[in-house]
Design a protein around this motif. Structure first.
Motif, PDB file in Angstrom:
ATOM      1  N   PRO A  26      27.462   4.560   6.144  1.00 14.87           N
ATOM      2  CA  PRO A  26      26.469   5.525   5.701  1.00 14.87           C
ATOM      3  C   PRO A  26      26.611   6.831   6.463  1.00 14.87           C
ATOM      4  CG  PRO A  26      25.443   3.415   6.203  1.00 14.87           C
ATOM      5  CD  PRO A  26      26.862   3.355   6.686  1.00 14.87           C
ATOM      6  N   SER A  27      26.381   7.930   5.782  1.00 14.22           N
ATOM      7  CA  SER A  27      26.422   9.241   6.409  1.00 14.22           C
ATOM      8  C   SER A  27      25.491  10.160   5.638  1.00 14.22           C
ATOM      9  CB  SER A  27      27.848   9.801   6.378  1.00 14.22           C
ATOM     10  OG  SER A  27      28.228  10.064   5.042  1.00 14.22           O
ATOM     11  N   ALA A  28      25.285  11.358   6.162  1.00 12.90           N
ATOM     12  CA  ALA A  28      24.428  12.316   5.467  1.00 12.90           C
ATOM     13  C   ALA A  28      25.001  12.652   4.093  1.00 12.90           C
ATOM     14  CB  ALA A  28      24.264  13.570   6.318  1.00 12.90           C
ATOM     15  N   ALA A  29      26.329  12.652   3.979  1.00  7.88           N
ATOM     16  CA  ALA A  29      26.965  12.958   2.699  1.00  7.88           C
ATOM     17  C   ALA A  29      26.901  11.767   1.741  1.00  7.88           C
ATOM     18  CB  ALA A  29      28.421  13.365   2.918  1.00  7.88           C
ATOM     19  N   ASN A  30      26.722  10.583   2.285  1.00  5.43           N
ATOM     20  CA  ASN A  30      26.674   9.359   1.478  1.00  5.43           C
ATOM     21  C   ASN A  30      25.457   8.552   1.938  1.00  5.43           C
ATOM     22  OD1 ASN A  30      27.396   7.449  -0.333  1.00  5.43           O
ATOM     23  ND2 ASN A  30      29.157   6.691   0.806  1.00  5.43           N
ATOM     24  N   PRO A  31      24.225   9.025   1.609  1.00  2.00           N
ATOM     25  CA  PRO A  31      23.019   8.424   2.177  1.00  2.00           C
ATOM     26  C   PRO A  31      22.804   6.981   1.750  1.00  2.00           C
ATOM     27  CG  PRO A  31      22.450   9.970   0.452  1.00  2.00           C
ATOM     28  CD  PRO A  31      23.930  10.081   0.668  1.00  2.00           C
ATOM     29  N   SER A  32      22.392   6.184   2.717  1.00  3.84           N
ATOM     30  CA  SER A  32      22.147   4.785   2.439  1.00  3.84           C
ATOM     31  C   SER A  32      21.239   4.206   3.514  1.00  3.84           C
ATOM     32  CB  SER A  32      23.467   4.018   2.400  1.00  3.84           C
ATOM     33  OG  SER A  32      23.250   2.708   1.941  1.00  3.84           O
ATOM     34  N   ALA A  33      20.871   2.934   3.307  1.00  2.00           N
ATOM     35  CA  ALA A  33      20.068   2.212   4.279  1.00  2.00           C
ATOM     36  C   ALA A  33      20.493   0.752   4.247  1.00  2.00           C
ATOM     37  CB  ALA A  33      18.586   2.356   3.951  1.00  2.00           C
ATOM     38  N   ALA A  34      20.424   0.089   5.398  1.00  4.22           N
ATOM     39  CA  ALA A  34      20.876  -1.302   5.463  1.00  4.22           C
ATOM     40  C   ALA A  34      20.024  -2.098   6.441  1.00  4.22           C
ATOM     41  CB  ALA A  34      22.340  -1.363   5.897  1.00  4.22           C
ATOM     42  N   PHE A  35      19.812  -3.369   6.115  1.00  2.50           N
ATOM     43  CA  PHE A  35      19.149  -4.293   7.021  1.00  2.50           C
ATOM     44  C   PHE A  35      20.153  -4.771   8.068  1.00  2.50           C
ATOM     45  CE2 PHE A  35      16.433  -5.074   3.226  1.00  2.50           C
ATOM     46  CZ  PHE A  35      15.202  -4.804   3.802  1.00  2.50           C
ATOM     47  N   GLY A  52      15.744  -5.153  11.815  1.00  4.72           N
ATOM     48  CA  GLY A  52      16.223  -3.789  11.997  1.00  4.72           C
ATOM     49  C   GLY A  52      16.696  -3.153  10.700  1.00  4.72           C
ATOM     50  N   ILE A  53      16.520  -1.840  10.622  1.00  7.68           N
ATOM     51  CA  ILE A  53      17.015  -1.027   9.506  1.00  7.68           C
ATOM     52  C   ILE A  53      17.772   0.148  10.104  1.00  7.68           C
ATOM     53  CG2 ILE A  53      16.370   0.607   7.700  1.00  7.68           C
ATOM     54  CD1 ILE A  53      14.010  -1.077   7.050  1.00  7.68           C
ATOM     55  N   THR A  54      18.913   0.462   9.519  1.00  7.88           N
ATOM     56  CA  THR A  54      19.634   1.685   9.846  1.00  7.88           C
ATOM     57  C   THR A  54      19.688   2.507   8.568  1.00  7.88           C
ATOM     58  OG1 THR A  54      20.972   0.586  11.512  1.00  7.88           O
ATOM     59  CG2 THR A  54      21.816   2.672  10.643  1.00  7.88           C
ATOM     60  N   TRP A  59      13.690   6.040   2.988  1.00  2.00           N
ATOM     61  CA  TRP A  59      13.847   4.735   2.349  1.00  2.00           C
ATOM     62  C   TRP A  59      12.491   4.125   1.998  1.00  2.00           C
ATOM     63  CZ3 TRP A  59      11.247   1.101   5.124  1.00  2.00           C
ATOM     64  CH2 TRP A  59      11.011   1.382   6.469  1.00  2.00           C
ATOM     65  N   THR A  60      12.543   3.142   1.105  1.00  2.00           N
ATOM     66  CA  THR A  60      11.382   2.319   0.776  1.00  2.00           C
ATOM     67  C   THR A  60      11.803   0.862   0.892  1.00  2.00           C
ATOM     68  OG1 THR A  60      11.890   2.250  -1.586  1.00  2.00           O
ATOM     69  CG2 THR A  60      10.446   4.031  -0.820  1.00  2.00           C
ATOM     70  N   ALA A  61      10.850  -0.001   1.233  1.00  4.39           N
ATOM     71  CA  ALA A  61      11.092  -1.442   1.312  1.00  4.39           C
ATOM     72  C   ALA A  61      10.008  -2.127   0.474  1.00  4.39           C
ATOM     73  CB  ALA A  61      11.042  -1.930   2.753  1.00  4.39           C
ATOM     74  N   THR A  62      10.426  -2.865  -0.554  1.00  3.94           N
ATOM     75  CA  THR A  62       9.471  -3.482  -1.461  1.00  3.94           C
ATOM     76  C   THR A  62       9.810  -4.947  -1.700  1.00  3.94           C
ATOM     77  OG1 THR A  62      10.772  -2.791  -3.375  1.00  3.94           O
ATOM     78  CG2 THR A  62       8.995  -1.323  -2.688  1.00  3.94           C
ATOM     79  N   THR A  63       8.772  -5.710  -2.033  1.00  3.23           N
ATOM     80  CA  THR A  63       8.954  -7.105  -2.409  1.00  3.23           C
ATOM     81  C   THR A  63       8.054  -7.411  -3.596  1.00  3.23           C
ATOM     82  OG1 THR A  63       8.887  -9.398  -1.657  1.00  3.23           O
ATOM     83  CG2 THR A  63       7.199  -7.942  -0.776  1.00  3.23           C
ATOM     84  N   GLY A  64       8.477  -8.344  -4.408  1.00  2.00           N
ATOM     85  CA  GLY A  64       7.661  -8.783  -5.535  1.00  2.00           C
ATOM     86  C   GLY A  64       6.879 -10.037  -5.215  1.00  2.00           C
ATOM     87  N   CYS A  77      15.030   8.842   7.873  1.00  4.29           N
ATOM     88  CA  CYS A  77      16.352   8.568   8.445  1.00  4.29           C
ATOM     89  C   CYS A  77      16.199   8.147   9.903  1.00  4.29           C
ATOM     90  CB  CYS A  77      17.224   9.812   8.396  1.00  4.29           C
ATOM     91  SG  CYS A  77      17.419  10.519   6.770  1.00  4.29           S
ATOM     92  N   ALA A  78      16.608   6.934  10.202  1.00  2.43           N
ATOM     93  CA  ALA A  78      16.487   6.440  11.575  1.00  2.43           C
ATOM     94  C   ALA A  78      16.988   5.001  11.645  1.00  2.43           C
ATOM     95  CB  ALA A  78      15.038   6.494  12.045  1.00  2.43           C
ATOM     96  N   THR A  79      17.088   4.531  12.871  1.00  9.02           N
ATOM     97  CA  THR A  79      17.306   3.113  13.121  1.00  9.02           C
ATOM     98  C   THR A  79      16.000   2.606  13.713  1.00  9.02           C
ATOM     99  OG1 THR A  79      19.655   3.422  13.516  1.00  9.02           O
ATOM    100  CG2 THR A  79      18.660   1.430  14.418  1.00  9.02           C
ATOM    101  N   LYS A  80      15.401   1.640  13.049  1.00  3.87           N
ATOM    102  CA  LYS A  80      14.107   1.146  13.493  1.00  3.87           C
ATOM    103  C   LYS A  80      13.906  -0.277  13.020  1.00  3.87           C
ATOM    104  CE  LYS A  80      10.373   2.386  11.564  1.00  3.87           C
ATOM    105  NZ  LYS A  80       9.210   3.164  11.428  1.00  3.87           N
ATOM    106  N   ASP A  81      12.833  -0.894  13.456  1.00  5.13           N
ATOM    107  CA  ASP A  81      12.460  -2.231  13.002  1.00  5.13           C
ATOM    108  C   ASP A  81      11.341  -2.134  11.986  1.00  5.13           C
ATOM    109  OD1 ASP A  81      14.265  -3.505  14.652  1.00  5.13           O
ATOM    110  OD2 ASP A  81      12.801  -3.930  16.220  1.00  5.13           O
TER     111      ASP A  81
END
Length: 122
Positions: A26-35, A52-54, A59-64, A77-81
């Motif tokens: 992931p980069s600013a040019a190729n934005p993404s998020a990962a667990f 953790g998320i990078t 980003w959004t985190a959703t569940t059904g 944009c960050a690395t966090k829990d």
């Protein structure tokens, strides 16, 4: 260097390049998020787990699943829990599963999936 030498060097380079593993970074040019994890297992009585998320994008985190709570449900944009809470006991004889989808907030493109397995009580 003659043409055969140039051709041999080009083919050698191509062979080396084709063996390099292509990994998404992931980069600013190729934005993404990962667990940081791909799955978690929860006790039958329920529990709270940090995951953790990078992210290089908002980003959004959703569940059904009504029995899974996610906090926070969005971020920048960050690395966090984030906190996954299952406070409902699984009284069934079989385990159950749910997912949390991590998506790019700007375009809602799914970036990653976290699988949650809750053990059965029996």
């Amino acid at each position: 260097m003659n043409i055969k030498g140039i051709l041999a060097a080009a083919l050698s380079t191509l062979a080396l390049v084709s063996c390099v593993k292509n990994e998404f970074v992931p980069s600013a040019a190729n934005p993404s998020a990962a667990f940081a994890k791909k799955n978690i297992t929860i006790a039958s009585k329920g529990e709270t787990v940090q995951v953790g998320i990078t992210a290089t994008c908002d980003w959004t985190a959703t569940t059904g699943a009504s029995w899974v709570k996610v906090s926070p449900e969005f971020g920048t944009c960050a690395t966090k829990d984030i906190t996954i809470t299952v406070d409902t006991e699984n009284t069934a004889d079989e385990s159950r599963e749910a997912t949390v989808i991590l998506a790019n907030a700007a375009n809602t493109a799914d970036c990653d999936t976290l699988f949650i397995f809750q053990k059965a009580s029996g």
